[in-house]
Design an enzyme around this catalytic site. Structure first.
Site, mmCIF file in Angstrom:
data_model
loop_
_atom_site.group_PDB
_atom_site.id
_atom_site.type_symbol
_atom_site.label_atom_id
_atom_site.label_comp_id
_atom_site.label_asym_id
_atom_site.label_seq_id
_atom_site.Cartn_x
_atom_site.Cartn_y
_atom_site.Cartn_z
ATOM 1 C CD GLU A 32 -2.834 -1.064 0.151
ATOM 2 O OE1 GLU A 32 -3.216 0.059 -0.426
ATOM 3 O OE2 GLU A 32 -3.296 -2.180 -0.290
ATOM 4 C CD GLU A 73 -3.538 4.366 4.751
ATOM 5 O OE1 GLU A 73 -4.250 3.601 3.547
ATOM 6 O OE2 GLU A 73 -3.755 5.465 4.801
ATOM 7 C CE LYS A 98 -12.238 -0.465 -2.450
ATOM 8 N NZ LYS A 98 -12.243 -1.363 -3.656
ATOM 9 C CG ASP A 99 -15.435 6.454 -2.224
ATOM 10 O OD1 ASP A 99 -14.622 5.874 -2.764
ATOM 11 O OD2 ASP A 99 -16.515 6.984 -3.097
#
Length: 124
Positions: A32, A73, A98-99
């Site tokens: 990521e 995160e 997800k947003d």
């Protein structure tokens, strides 16, 4: 994961839970980009903290900000993976989930930057 295996001792399960957690952190770091950016900025803040001789209070604030940011995160990544696992097709509800998770990270990142700048300005 064999944490539910009744043949595994309590201490062995306890040890394995830490192993799984560290594995999740390392896998997220490897895969990521945003997590990598947060780790690098956190490292920079720690170096600056030593250079600028942060107070104990400054360290507590910075460490809470860093820990919170990395934890958030990691949660965002977990949510994204679960949503991707559940649906491969476009789904507006999946996108909204997800947003929202990404939005939570953004809010905390902005807060962290503002507080970090305030702390740095006190020492410059």
């Amino acid at each position: 994961m064999d944490l539910k295996d009744p043949k595994t001792s309590e201490w062995k399960r306890f040890y394995k839970s830490f192993k799984f957690a560290w594995n999740g952190i390392f896998q997220t770091f490897k895969s990521e980009r945003n997590f990598q950016i947060h780790v690098y900025i956190s490292s920079l803040m720690i170096i600056l903290g030593f250079y600028l001789k942060f107070t104990m209070f400054d360290w507590v604030v910075i460490l809470f900000l860093i820990g919170g940011m990395l934890a958030l995160e990691l949660m965002n990544t977990a949510i994204e993976h679960v949503v991707d696992l559940i649906t491969e097709d476009y789904n507006p509800i999946a996108k909204a989930a997800k947003d929202a998770a990404a939005g939570a990270v953004l809010v905390y990142a902005i807060l962290s930057v503002i507080i970090g700048v305030i702390l740095l300005l006190r020492h410059i």
